[in-house]
Design an enzyme around this catalytic site. Structure first.
Site, PDB file in Angstrom:
ATOM      1  N   ASP A 160       7.477   2.843  -2.063  1.00  0.00           N
ATOM      2  CA  ASP A 160       7.756   3.946  -0.935  1.00  0.00           C
ATOM      3  C   ASP A 160       8.990   4.081  -0.654  1.00  0.00           C
ATOM      4  O   ASP A 160       9.597   5.164  -0.620  1.00  0.00           O
ATOM      5  CB  ASP A 160       6.771   3.597   0.290  1.00  0.00           C
ATOM      6  CG  ASP A 160       6.658   2.386   0.779  1.00  0.00           C
ATOM      7  OD1 ASP A 160       7.488   1.743   0.333  1.00  0.00           O
ATOM      8  OD2 ASP A 160       6.039   2.337   1.887  1.00  0.00           O
TER       9      ASP A 160
ATOM     10  N   LYS B 260      17.065   4.053   1.515  1.00  0.00           N
ATOM     11  CA  LYS B 260      17.825   4.051   2.851  1.00  0.00           C
ATOM     12  C   LYS B 260      19.220   3.353   2.381  1.00  0.00           C
ATOM     13  O   LYS B 260      18.910   1.874   2.842  1.00  0.00           O
ATOM     14  CB  LYS B 260      16.989   3.280   3.824  1.00  0.00           C
ATOM     15  CG  LYS B 260      16.668   4.104   5.115  1.00  0.00           C
ATOM     16  CD  LYS B 260      16.002   3.068   6.226  1.00  0.00           C
ATOM     17  CE  LYS B 260      14.660   3.724   6.555  1.00  0.00           C
ATOM     18  NZ  LYS B 260      14.096   2.763   7.466  1.00  0.00           N
TER      19      LYS B 260
ATOM     20  N   LYS C  62       0.978  -1.314   0.060  1.00  0.00           N
ATOM     21  CA  LYS C  62      -0.063   0.137  -0.044  1.00  0.00           C
ATOM     22  C   LYS C  62       0.934   1.300   0.082  1.00  0.00           C
ATOM     23  O   LYS C  62       0.646   2.293  -0.374  1.00  0.00           O
ATOM     24  CB  LYS C  62      -1.022   0.252   1.474  1.00  0.00           C
ATOM     25  CG  LYS C  62      -1.613  -1.185   1.441  1.00  0.00           C
ATOM     26  CD  LYS C  62      -2.544  -0.993   2.862  1.00  0.00           C
ATOM     27  CE  LYS C  62      -3.323  -2.244   2.997  1.00  0.00           C
ATOM     28  NZ  LYS C  62      -3.820  -2.262   4.429  1.00  0.00           N
ATOM     29  N   GLY C  63       2.236   1.122   0.523  1.00  0.00           N
ATOM     30  CA  GLY C  63       2.982   2.378   0.662  1.00  0.00           C
ATOM     31  C   GLY C  63       3.161   3.301  -0.295  1.00  0.00           C
ATOM     32  O   GLY C  63       3.338   4.661  -0.002  1.00  0.00           O
TER      33      GLY C  63
ATOM     34  N   ARG D 158      -0.139   6.926   7.357  1.00  0.00           N
ATOM     35  CA  ARG D 158       0.058   6.971   5.936  1.00  0.00           C
ATOM     36  C   ARG D 158      -0.340   8.332   5.243  1.00  0.00           C
ATOM     37  O   ARG D 158      -0.011   8.883   4.437  1.00  0.00           O
ATOM     38  CB  ARG D 158      -0.867   5.960   5.089  1.00  0.00           C
ATOM     39  CG  ARG D 158      -0.178   4.571   5.560  1.00  0.00           C
ATOM     40  CD  ARG D 158      -0.699   3.567   4.338  1.00  0.00           C
ATOM     41  NE  ARG D 158      -0.803   2.143   4.899  1.00  0.00           N
ATOM     42  CZ  ARG D 158       0.314   1.336   4.579  1.00  0.00           C
ATOM     43  NH1 ARG D 158       1.496   1.821   4.044  1.00  0.00           N
ATOM     44  NH2 ARG D 158       0.220   0.107   5.137  1.00  0.00           N
TER      45      ARG D 158
ATOM     46  N   ASP E   3       3.841   3.784   6.735  1.00  0.00           N
ATOM     47  CA  ASP E   3       2.817   3.586   8.146  1.00  0.00           C
ATOM     48  C   ASP E   3       3.847   3.060   9.206  1.00  0.00           C
ATOM     49  O   ASP E   3       4.936   2.488   8.919  1.00  0.00           O
ATOM     50  CB  ASP E   3       1.669   2.471   7.673  1.00  0.00           C
ATOM     51  CG  ASP E   3       2.613   1.060   7.509  1.00  0.00           C
ATOM     52  OD1 ASP E   3       3.325   0.945   6.717  1.00  0.00           O
ATOM     53  OD2 ASP E   3       2.012   0.185   8.297  1.00  0.00           O
TER      54      ASP E   3
ATOM     55  N   PHE F  29      13.528   5.015  11.331  1.00  0.00           N
ATOM     56  CA  PHE F  29      12.182   4.513  10.782  1.00  0.00           C
ATOM     57  C   PHE F  29      11.286   5.927  10.593  1.00  0.00           C
ATOM     58  O   PHE F  29      10.815   6.538  11.565  1.00  0.00           O
ATOM     59  CB  PHE F  29      11.646   3.550  11.970  1.00  0.00           C
ATOM     60  CG  PHE F  29      10.391   2.892  11.562  1.00  0.00           C
ATOM     61  CD1 PHE F  29      10.440   2.049  10.634  1.00  0.00           C
ATOM     62  CD2 PHE F  29       9.235   3.399  11.859  1.00  0.00           C
ATOM     63  CE1 PHE F  29       9.246   1.247   9.982  1.00  0.00           C
ATOM     64  CE2 PHE F  29       8.058   2.709  11.331  1.00  0.00           C
ATOM     65  CZ  PHE F  29       8.099   1.724  10.375  1.00  0.00           C
ATOM     66  N   VAL F  30      10.645   5.985   9.383  1.00  0.00           N
ATOM     67  CA  VAL F  30      10.062   7.167   9.170  1.00  0.00           C
ATOM     68  C   VAL F  30       8.639   6.727   8.787  1.00  0.00           C
ATOM     69  O   VAL F  30       8.283   5.807   8.133  1.00  0.00           O
ATOM     70  CB  VAL F  30      10.666   8.171   7.804  1.00  0.00           C
ATOM     71  CG1 VAL F  30      12.026   8.429   8.209  1.00  0.00           C
ATOM     72  CG2 VAL F  30      10.862   7.012   6.494  1.00  0.00           C
TER      73      VAL F  30
ATOM     74  N   ASP G 148      14.647  -0.298   1.260  1.00  0.00           N
ATOM     75  CA  ASP G 148      15.347  -0.603   2.435  1.00  0.00           C
ATOM     76  C   ASP G 148      16.333  -1.655   2.372  1.00  0.00           C
ATOM     77  O   ASP G 148      17.383  -1.608   1.920  1.00  0.00           O
ATOM     78  CB  ASP G 148      14.093  -0.786   3.633  1.00  0.00           C
ATOM     79  CG  ASP G 148      14.736  -0.867   4.926  1.00  0.00           C
ATOM     80  OD1 ASP G 148      15.249  -0.066   5.264  1.00  0.00           O
ATOM     81  OD2 ASP G 148      13.947  -1.643   5.740  1.00  0.00           O
TER      82      ASP G 148
HETATM   83  P1  5GP Z   1      12.595  -3.550   1.797  1.00  0.00           P
HETATM   84  O1  5GP Z   1      13.303  -3.973   3.028  1.00  0.00           O
HETATM   85  O2  5GP Z   1      12.260  -4.821   1.005  1.00  0.00           O
HETATM   86  O3  5GP Z   1      13.577  -2.905   0.904  1.00  0.00           O
HETATM   87  O4  5GP Z   1      11.482  -2.702   2.124  1.00  0.00           O
HETATM   88  C1  5GP Z   1      10.179  -3.389   2.549  1.00  0.00           C
HETATM   89  C2  5GP Z   1       9.292  -2.412   3.023  1.00  0.00           C
HETATM   90  O5  5GP Z   1       9.485  -1.983   4.259  1.00  0.00           O
HETATM   91  C3  5GP Z   1       9.128  -0.977   2.475  1.00  0.00           C
HETATM   92  O6  5GP Z   1       8.310  -0.939   1.328  1.00  0.00           O
HETATM   93  C4  5GP Z   1       8.163  -0.361   3.649  1.00  0.00           C
HETATM   94  O7  5GP Z   1       6.835  -0.556   3.660  1.00  0.00           O
HETATM   95  C5  5GP Z   1       8.803  -0.840   4.773  1.00  0.00           C
HETATM   96  N1  5GP Z   1       9.754  -0.037   5.257  1.00  0.00           N
HETATM   97  C6  5GP Z   1      11.205   0.014   5.242  1.00  0.00           C
HETATM   98  N2  5GP Z   1      11.688   0.795   6.016  1.00  0.00           N
HETATM   99  C7  5GP Z   1      10.625   1.836   6.387  1.00  0.00           C
HETATM  100  C8  5GP Z   1      10.389   2.793   7.274  1.00  0.00           C
HETATM  101  O8  5GP Z   1      11.615   3.759   7.838  1.00  0.00           O
HETATM  102  N3  5GP Z   1       9.200   3.393   7.724  1.00  0.00           N
HETATM  103  C9  5GP Z   1       8.216   2.665   7.215  1.00  0.00           C
HETATM  104  N4  5GP Z   1       6.984   3.077   7.720  1.00  0.00           N
HETATM  105  N5  5GP Z   1       8.283   1.479   6.525  1.00  0.00           N
HETATM  106  C10 5GP Z   1       9.587   0.924   6.058  1.00  0.00           C
HETATM  107 MG    MG Z   2       4.914  -0.789   5.225  1.00  0.00          MG
END
Ligand code: 5GP
Ligand code: MG
Length: 190
Positions: free
Chosen positions: A99, A130, A42-43, A164, A158, A151-152, A102
């Protein structure tokens, strides 16, 4: 400012500027070519809807949903909940829009899934990057902003399903997650 927010990292005006810039880069990349924006739910829904309105060339829109489950370690399961129909992927140039990049697991897994289903080109555009958290060798072709290892929330992002709808990006007060489950685990629908 919302009471649960410790500080604003990106204001509404800064977000607008970053999106204008990244939209111009995406437009130049796809000039003269058909492409589909694939928004990762959803992000990315807020970022994707602001982004596409600043891209003045023809495009189509599709959605994908993924969930991640972490068991307290870094090795979580990523589940793809739904994908666009086969004819929306096969032979198409796709721009995955998320969004935040990470660890990189979501984008790399989805890109792999799209390629294995016959996409012609798969590139990615993220609202936030990030880079310090990456565990998978993966990068975004386009990004609006880089953020530090914090963590944002807000602008689509969210914590436990909330925040959100904040129009800016902020860091949560520590008391919000210590009152709940401790560390903000990035679980559930991305
Ligand atoms: P990935 O680790 O697979 O690159 O990121 C997966 C998901 O983790 C992102 O789409 C997001 O929903 C969540 N995420 C990662 N870092 C953050 C953060 O700092 N804040 C929030 N709200 N979600 C995060
Ligand atoms: Mg999320």
């Amino acid at each position: 400012m919302h009471l649960d927010i410790d500080r604003v990292l990106l204001s509404e005006a800064e977000i607008r500027e970053g999106i204008d810039r990244v939209a111009a880069e995406v437009t130049a990349h796809f000039q003269g070519r058909e492409f589909t924006v694939v928004s990762v739910l959803k992000g990315s829904c807020i970022f994707a809807s602001d982004l596409i309105r600043r891209i003045p060339i023809p495009l189509e829109l599709a959605f994908v949903a993924a969930s991640s489950y972490r068991d307290g370690t870094e090795s979580g399961e990523l589940r793809v909940d739904f994908l666009p129909a086969g004819n929306e992927i096969e032979g198409r140039n796709l721009l995955l829009v998320d969004d935040i990049l990470d660890t990189g697991r979501t984008i790399s897994r989805l890109a792999q899934e799209m390629r294995s289903r016959g996409a012609a080109e798969v590139s990615s555009c993220v609202f936030l990057d990030k880079p310090s958290r990456r565990t998978v060798d993966c990068h975004a072709n386009f990004k609006a902003f880089e953020v530090e290892n914090l963590f944002v929330v807000g602008y689509g992002l969210d914590y436990a399903g909330r925040y959100r709808n904040l129009p800016y990006v902020g860091a949560l007060k520590e008391s919000v997650y210590t009152a709940a489950s401790g560390e903000p685990e990035q679980t559930g629908t991305v």
